[in-house]
Design a protein around this motif. Structure first.
Motif, short mmCIF file in Angstrom:
data_model
loop_
_atom_site.label_atom_id
_atom_site.label_comp_id
_atom_site.label_asym_id
_atom_site.label_seq_id
_atom_site.Cartn_x
_atom_site.Cartn_y
_atom_site.Cartn_z
N THR A 55 0.84 -1.16 -0.15
CA THR A 55 -0.07 -0.06 0.12
C THR A 55 0.81 1.30 0.08
OG1 THR A 55 -0.48 0.06 2.39
CG2 THR A 55 -1.88 -1.12 1.18
N SER A 94 -17.75 5.85 2.32
CA SER A 94 -16.73 6.23 1.45
C SER A 94 -15.29 5.54 2.02
CB SER A 94 -16.44 7.93 1.19
OG SER A 94 -16.32 8.64 2.33
N SER A 95 -15.24 5.79 3.43
CA SER A 95 -14.08 5.30 4.01
C SER A 95 -13.76 3.83 3.78
CB SER A 95 -14.05 5.57 5.47
OG SER A 95 -13.15 5.01 6.38
N LYS A 98 -12.53 3.45 0.45
CA LYS A 98 -10.95 3.98 0.22
C LYS A 98 -10.26 2.45 0.71
CE LYS A 98 -11.89 8.74 0.49
NZ LYS A 98 -11.58 10.19 1.31
N LYS A 99 -10.54 2.02 1.72
CA LYS A 99 -9.85 0.82 2.40
C LYS A 99 -9.71 -0.29 1.44
CE LYS A 99 -10.84 1.97 7.20
NZ LYS A 99 -11.92 1.33 8.37
N ILE A 101 -10.34 -0.03 -2.05
CA ILE A 101 -9.38 0.28 -3.20
C ILE A 101 -7.94 0.24 -2.59
CG2 ILE A 101 -8.50 2.26 -4.41
CD1 ILE A 101 -11.48 2.97 -4.76
N SER A 102 -7.52 0.85 -1.57
CA SER A 102 -6.20 0.49 -1.10
C SER A 102 -5.53 -1.11 -1.29
CB SER A 102 -5.88 1.25 0.31
OG SER A 102 -4.74 0.80 0.60
N GLU A 106 -4.94 -0.48 -5.44
CA GLU A 106 -3.35 0.04 -5.17
C GLU A 106 -2.21 -0.82 -4.94
OE1 GLU A 106 -3.80 3.17 -2.07
OE2 GLU A 106 -4.76 4.51 -3.47
N SER A 150 -13.81 -1.77 -5.80
CA SER A 150 -12.42 -1.78 -5.80
C SER A 150 -11.90 -2.79 -6.94
CB SER A 150 -11.80 -2.11 -4.54
OG SER A 150 -12.15 -3.37 -4.09
#
Length: 229
Positions: A55, A94-95, A98-99, A101-102, A106, A150
């Motif tokens: 990450t 949204s958090s 994001k987690k 997606i990371s 990512e 994600s």
């Protein structure tokens, strides 16, 4: 001898993939998250295991550059690191997105981006992403929103990479398994017949085929490995 990078090498799928590639005569550079997990993989003369936080973009780029410098070429990368999360749109923040997606995008992008440039310069290479059916089938993804979103990014990334690499011997493949037959899935779904699921060893063999000389003609490939699940 071909050299491949396998991320998430100590997971249920990662362990099977690492074993398969070593058995087929590849040199494997394997990553785990924590240094103490290095011991999870049995020693092998063609295996190098390194703890890397994928990450972290800077740390990952440094790892990739070291791998390139230490080897004539990196021939393939099996990007297996990922995470899972339940939740409908109502339940997903949204958090949460994001987690996921990371974890799922990512970690793959940080490896694939620098490796792709290396492979283009060598005119040879295979990048293999692990997709997910909830990204393709809305009925499967409606209760897995962050996870599905994600994973969907990997399909589009593969399209971009394949478009840029047209005419070259470099390609990105997305392999999409259904439920893997793992101890955790058996525990969580005791009423489902695991014979319908995908065996990690069987999926590992498919990933090796993609990276093999036999799989060289494959282009813009999305492989759905669903078995009967």
């Amino acid at each position: 001898m071909k050299t491949v990078i396998i991320t998430g090498a100590n997971g249920n799928l990662g362990a099977a993939v690492t074993k398969t590639f070593l058995g087929k005569g590849y040199k494997v550079i394997a990553t785990v998250v924590h240094p103490e997990a290095i011991k999870d993989l049995p020693p092998h003369e063609n295996l190098q295991v390194q703890a890397v936080d994928l990450t972290n973009e800077a740390a990952t780029r440094e790892f990739i550059q070291q791998a390139i410098d230490a080897n004539t070429a990196i021939d393939g990368a099996l990007l297996l690191v990922g995470g899972f999360a339940m939740g409908s749109v109502k339940e997903t923040s949204s958090s949460d997105i994001k987690k996921q997606i990371s974890l799922n995008f990512e970690t793959a992008y940080h490896v694939a981006a620098p490796l792709f440039q290396h492979m283009l310069s060598k005119n040879s290479g295979r990048l293999v992403f692990i997709g997910a059916r909830p990204s393709l089938v809305a009925a499967d993804g409606k209760s897995l929103v962050a996870y599905g979103l994600s994973k969907s990014l990997l399909f589009k990334l593969a399209e971009y990479l394949n478009e840029e690499a047209k005419g070259k011997n470099v390609t990105a493949t997305v392999v999409v398994p259904s439920t893997l037959d793992t101890p955790l899935n058996r525990k969580n779904m005791p009423d489902v017949n695991p014979d319908n699921w995908v065996q990690p060893e069987g999926l590992a063999a498919i990933l090796e085929f993609v990276c093999s000389d036999t799989g060289m003609p494959l282009r813009e490939t999305v492989l759905k490995v669903y078995n009967n699940a």
